[in-house]
Design a protein around this motif. Sequence first.
Motif, short mmCIF file in Angstrom:
data_model
loop_
_atom_site.label_atom_id
_atom_site.label_comp_id
_atom_site.label_asym_id
_atom_site.label_seq_id
_atom_site.Cartn_x
_atom_site.Cartn_y
_atom_site.Cartn_z
N UNK A 274 0.86 -1.20 0.00
CA UNK A 274 0.00 0.00 0.00
C UNK A 274 0.88 1.23 0.00
N UNK A 275 0.51 2.21 -0.82
CA UNK A 275 1.25 3.48 -0.83
C UNK A 275 0.30 4.55 -0.32
N UNK A 276 0.67 5.19 0.80
CA UNK A 276 -0.19 6.17 1.45
C UNK A 276 0.19 7.59 1.03
N UNK A 277 -0.80 8.36 0.64
CA UNK A 277 -0.56 9.78 0.41
C UNK A 277 -1.68 10.57 1.08
N UNK A 278 -1.77 10.37 2.40
CA UNK A 278 -2.80 11.04 3.20
C UNK A 278 -2.15 12.08 4.08
N UNK A 279 -2.84 13.18 4.32
CA UNK A 279 -2.32 14.22 5.21
C UNK A 279 -3.37 14.50 6.28
N UNK B 237 -3.97 -6.35 8.34
CA UNK B 237 -4.12 -7.08 7.06
C UNK B 237 -2.78 -7.65 6.59
N UNK B 238 -1.71 -7.36 7.34
CA UNK B 238 -0.35 -7.82 7.03
C UNK B 238 0.09 -7.38 5.63
N UNK B 239 -0.25 -6.14 5.31
CA UNK B 239 0.17 -5.56 4.02
C UNK B 239 1.21 -4.49 4.29
N UNK B 240 2.41 -4.61 3.69
CA UNK B 240 3.44 -3.59 3.93
C UNK B 240 3.07 -2.26 3.26
N UNK B 241 3.64 -1.18 3.76
CA UNK B 241 3.38 0.17 3.24
C UNK B 241 4.62 1.00 3.50
N UNK B 242 4.70 2.16 2.85
CA UNK B 242 5.88 3.00 3.02
C UNK B 242 5.75 3.84 4.29
N UNK B 243 6.88 4.14 4.90
CA UNK B 243 6.87 5.07 6.03
C UNK B 243 6.63 4.41 7.38
N UNK C 12 9.32 2.29 -1.46
CA UNK C 12 8.72 0.95 -1.50
C UNK C 12 9.71 -0.08 -0.96
N UNK C 13 10.97 0.04 -1.38
CA UNK C 13 12.03 -0.87 -0.90
C UNK C 13 12.14 -0.80 0.63
N UNK C 14 12.14 0.42 1.17
CA UNK C 14 12.22 0.59 2.63
C UNK C 14 10.98 0.04 3.31
N UNK C 15 9.81 0.24 2.70
CA UNK C 15 8.56 -0.25 3.27
C UNK C 15 8.51 -1.77 3.31
N UNK C 16 9.00 -2.41 2.24
CA UNK C 16 9.02 -3.88 2.19
C UNK C 16 9.99 -4.40 3.25
N UNK C 17 11.12 -3.70 3.43
CA UNK C 17 12.09 -4.10 4.46
C UNK C 17 11.51 -3.99 5.85
#
Length: 305
Positions: free
Chosen positions: A57-62, A78-84, A294-299
């Motif tokens: 998941x990529x979040x762009x919420x403020x 949901x065990x879904x990785x995301x950035x940040x 994305x790479x950092x989020x998956x890590x």
Amino acid sequence: MRILLIAGGWSSEREVSLSGAEKIRQALITLGHEVRFLDPALAFDDILGQAAKADFAFLNLHGAPGEDGLIQAMLDTARVPYQGTGPAGSFLALNKAAAKQIFHAQGIPTPAWEFLPTPPGRDFRPRFPAPYFVKPNLGGSSVHASLVQDPDGLFAALEKIFKSGDAALVEPALSGVELTCAVLGETPLPPILIRPKTQSGFFDYASKYTPDAADEVCPAPVAPEITHALEQTSLAAHRALGLCGYSRSDFILTDSGLMLLETNTLPGMTPTSLLPRSAAAADMTFEDLLARLIELGLGRGLHAH
């Protein structure tokens, strides 16, 4: 990968979020991903169902939801990785009064403050002299933020915030140069110097989202020791709040030194935003920046579960 792009929401920064999301969607497609879009304001009840079909998941919420950690907590279930950053760090950073306590405890210089969860009596005076900077405790993008010259203007500024349903934070209005510095992974990016051209004299909503409403100079033309201090303090704030992936810290350089104003966990990603500009100064394209996030989020996802 199948990426669920989550943007919009119902905070006062909804339009900013949607504006950045279109650019992100195009860049993710360029990177070869399959992108599905979800707006929590219109499809909140679909988040877990859609997340189950996504690899990331990529979040762009403020504002809230998004920067408050709620969506992150749902994605974790949901065990879904995301950035940040995860839920706890997100919530601490969004709550300015909480973040400032942590900065203060860690010896990170931040302006004095008064936290007002409810409207004060008419005899209220901050414990520092005017002028004051009044802002919502949870809001961002300088929505409802005011520069107040005297105690009389204070209550009008506070009323605006309380009417919006938020608590208020009052700080001394420091004069100096506005600077910002992002962290990507554990690496500070080149800092940016900001010169607003608006009448308000500070980096307000119009300055942030109107092209050419502020001069943003990157790398910031400041002495090497100031650059070093910006980078180290941004990294210290990032770690103090327990953040991951990326963040952006905002400062004022006063005569007595650097003051950290706040740290953002979901920095703006519009064409005029600061983080993409900083990444560009480090020779990263917008696509490079997203790929790294994305790479950092998956890590992080691997460590979190």
